[in-house]
Each structure stands twice: as C-alpha cells, then as structure tokens.
Scaffold this active site. Sequence first.
Site, PDB file in Angstrom:
ATOM      1  N   HIS A  58       0.823  -1.201   0.000  1.00  0.00           N
ATOM      2  CA  HIS A  58       0.000   0.000   0.000  1.00  0.00           C
ATOM      3  C   HIS A  58       0.866   1.264   0.000  1.00  0.00           C
ATOM      4  CE1 HIS A  58      -3.770  -2.248   1.650  1.00  0.00           C
ATOM      5  NE2 HIS A  58      -3.657  -2.322   0.333  1.00  0.00           N
ATOM      6  N   HIS A  91      -0.407  -8.654   1.122  1.00  0.00           N
ATOM      7  CA  HIS A  91      -1.511  -8.727   2.087  1.00  0.00           C
ATOM      8  C   HIS A  91      -2.215 -10.081   2.087  1.00  0.00           C
ATOM      9  CE1 HIS A  91      -1.073  -4.454   0.774  1.00  0.00           C
ATOM     10  NE2 HIS A  91      -0.943  -4.341   2.075  1.00  0.00           N
ATOM     11  N   CYS A 113       3.128 -11.826   2.684  1.00  0.00           N
ATOM     12  CA  CYS A 113       4.067 -11.739   3.792  1.00  0.00           C
ATOM     13  C   CYS A 113       3.957 -13.005   4.644  1.00  0.00           C
ATOM     14  CB  CYS A 113       3.767 -10.516   4.646  1.00  0.00           C
ATOM     15  SG  CYS A 113       4.761 -10.432   6.161  1.00  0.00           S
ATOM     16  N   HIS A 141     -10.364  -4.413   4.172  1.00  0.00           N
ATOM     17  CA  HIS A 141      -8.914  -4.455   3.998  1.00  0.00           C
ATOM     18  C   HIS A 141      -8.539  -5.798   3.375  1.00  0.00           C
ATOM     19  CE1 HIS A 141      -4.611  -4.595   4.954  1.00  0.00           C
ATOM     20  NE2 HIS A 141      -4.666  -3.281   5.131  1.00  0.00           N
ATOM     21  N   GLU A 143      -6.018  -7.752   3.634  1.00  0.00           N
ATOM     22  CA  GLU A 143      -5.526  -8.783   4.537  1.00  0.00           C
ATOM     23  C   GLU A 143      -6.675  -9.458   5.282  1.00  0.00           C
ATOM     24  OE1 GLU A 143      -3.016  -9.224   8.636  1.00  0.00           O
ATOM     25  OE2 GLU A 143      -2.386  -7.622   7.277  1.00  0.00           O
ATOM     26  N   THR A 181      -2.438  -7.779  10.858  1.00  0.00           N
ATOM     27  CA  THR A 181      -1.067  -7.597  11.344  1.00  0.00           C
ATOM     28  C   THR A 181      -0.645  -6.142  11.479  1.00  0.00           C
ATOM     29  OG1 THR A 181      -0.125  -7.680   9.112  1.00  0.00           O
ATOM     30  CG2 THR A 181      -0.345  -9.785  10.298  1.00  0.00           C
ATOM     31  N   SER A 240      -2.702   0.912   6.284  1.00  0.00           N
ATOM     32  CA  SER A 240      -3.246   0.872   7.635  1.00  0.00           C
ATOM     33  C   SER A 240      -2.198   1.233   8.669  1.00  0.00           C
ATOM     34  CB  SER A 240      -3.807  -0.531   7.925  1.00  0.00           C
ATOM     35  OG  SER A 240      -4.312  -0.618   9.230  1.00  0.00           O
ATOM     36  N   SER A 284       5.595   0.276   4.322  1.00  0.00           N
ATOM     37  CA  SER A 284       5.655   0.069   2.875  1.00  0.00           C
ATOM     38  C   SER A 284       6.260   1.269   2.146  1.00  0.00           C
ATOM     39  CB  SER A 284       4.256  -0.230   2.320  1.00  0.00           C
ATOM     40  OG  SER A 284       3.327   0.754   2.730  1.00  0.00           O
TER      41      SER A 284
END
Length: 345
Positions: A58, A91, A113, A141, A143, A181, A240, A284
């Site tokens: 992101h 994500h 990840c 989101h 993730e 996370t 985030s 990021s």
Amino acid sequence: MPRARAARLQNNPVDGAKRVLLAAPRGYCAGVDRAVIAVEKALERYGAPVYVRKQIVHNIHVVSELEEKGAIFVEEVDEVPPGAHVVFSAHGVSPAVVNAASDRGLQAIDATCPLVTKVHREAVRFARDDFEILLIGHDGHEEVEGTAGEAPEHVTVVNSPEEADTVVVKDPSKVVWLSQTTLSVDETMETVDRLRARFPDLQNPPSDDICYATQNRQVAIKKVAKDADLVIVVGSANSSNSVRLVEVALEYGAKAAYRVDYAEEVKQEWLDGVATVGVTSGASVPEVLVREVLEALGSAGYEDIEEIRTAEEDLMFSLPKELRQTTSGQRDARALGGRTGTPAP
C-alpha cells in the site's frame, strides 16, 4: 500521475532551536521488501507485462515505479489473460482467489508476507477445531478479506473496541481472537480486553499476530511524539500501519500529526511556531521518500537531525520459490530480500 511541484518551505523564526527527531525503525519491513523484489524479479525473469492482483504493497510511489517497469495492477484475477504470470500481494489472498487463478491457468507467484500467512494458518487450524474466530481488523482491507476467506463460516470481523461490546457468538466457550497484522497495538489490546470481559474463555493466538515491524514503528513514534510539536508520517492513505502511526503520535503527545505521500505535501502552516518535528514512515515506504521530506524540512531551517532508535531489525524473508534461482539455475543473490533496514541520517 506526475507529482505536483510545491513551493520551497520558508525558514521562519520560532522560539527555540529547530530540530528533527527521526524515528527508527521506519520504512520498509521484511515482508514489503520481499514482495516488491518479487515483482521486480518476475519482470526480469518473465518480461513485461507481469500482472499483480491489488497493490503489491500500500504505497502509491512503489506501485507507480513498478508500473513504469511493466507491472500491470488489476483488482481481480479474471482481468488477467489466461496463462499469464500474476503476483499475489503482500496482504495475502483467500483460497477462492487461488482457485480462480488456477482455473484460468495463471502462473501464480505468492508474495504474501510470511507473517500474514501465519495468521491464515491459525485461522485454518482453529476453524478445523470448530472455534469461532473473532478477527480484529478492518472490513474491506485486503488482509482481512484473505484471512476471513480461509474459514468464512467461522470468522466474524471486529472492527473496533466498540464492536467488541456488541459482537454475538454462538458458543462463548469456544472462541478465539486473531488480528490483522498492521493494527494499533494499543487499540487491539483494548478490543481484546473488552472481548475477554464478555467471553472469559476467549483464547489467544499461539503468538502475537501484529507484526514486529508494525509494533517497532509504533514504539519508536511514541518515544518521538512526546517531544514533538509536529509529527510527519510518510505513507499512503490506504496503508493501515501508516494511518495508525498518525493516531499513535497524537495519542502519545504530539501537538499535531499529518500523513503525506510526498515531501511537496508538507504545508508551510504546519510549521508555524514549530521547533521540533518528528518524522517517521510506514512499513511500505521506501527511504527515498523520507529523505525528500528531510530535505524539504532542511530548507525551512530544520537541519539538525537526531535519530531516535528503539529497536534493530535484521529479519529477511526468502523470495517466493519460483524466484530464488536465476534463469541459469543458480541461486539468486537477492533470494533473501535485501533492502530492509533504515540507514542513519
């Protein structure tokens, strides 16, 4: 999209000496480093275009640079031509996305990840044992969508501490919490405390779900914020962990805090009466963007930079297996990532 050009910041007088407190760790984490290198390596190995589902990480600058190299970002795998190479973002994705890519004959490279993969495996395990999973995170989101997709009939997303007071479970004796996370550590634990007050048998994940990098960046900005008149967080609006850094800075004493993608977004009025500026960046964000912010602040007289380091990071993750060797079959020099760390100013 071309970057806007901003007027040079003015060096206006303030009470006290001007300085910058530069938080460390900041910027790229191991998972982001791995994902970005994975796209670069895929482009080198297979040639352009290489497709990427969603933003690989992101950050609009990273995405723009990869587009210039030949990456094509899509929302869903049905936009990818059959047989093409597609990279799954850091994500993570749900099994449904993996299956959809397989059905189209896509050559998928999973850049999820490893810390997100860990949460996916926890969700699968607890669902198999028939636990109800309260997933602390933000609806929508990527993730959260990926983790929930591992066991959709067992997962309920809890978006905030307030939602913890109203969430309904089928069996209070078989409930466990997991988390996105990249959340605020403090808010997540407040949510857990509220859930546990209602469900005393609530089980914890086997290990902390909030990633080391998110925690380290929050700890660092907490230390900086108490002495800062202003905190600038470099990071994108859909990041985030970057958004959380702004919130944490304000909660821990910064008089003002703002998020920017680029140095040219720093506004002159933010610096009115400001002697001490705190600077950090989300997980990021490439370091070059932080350097540009420091240069802009330097033009306004903030040339004294002190790095406030609260942890050392040396973790690196292996690249996806498809990319660990060169085309000649030799182990690639970047098989273990390679751009992590925050160099001193």
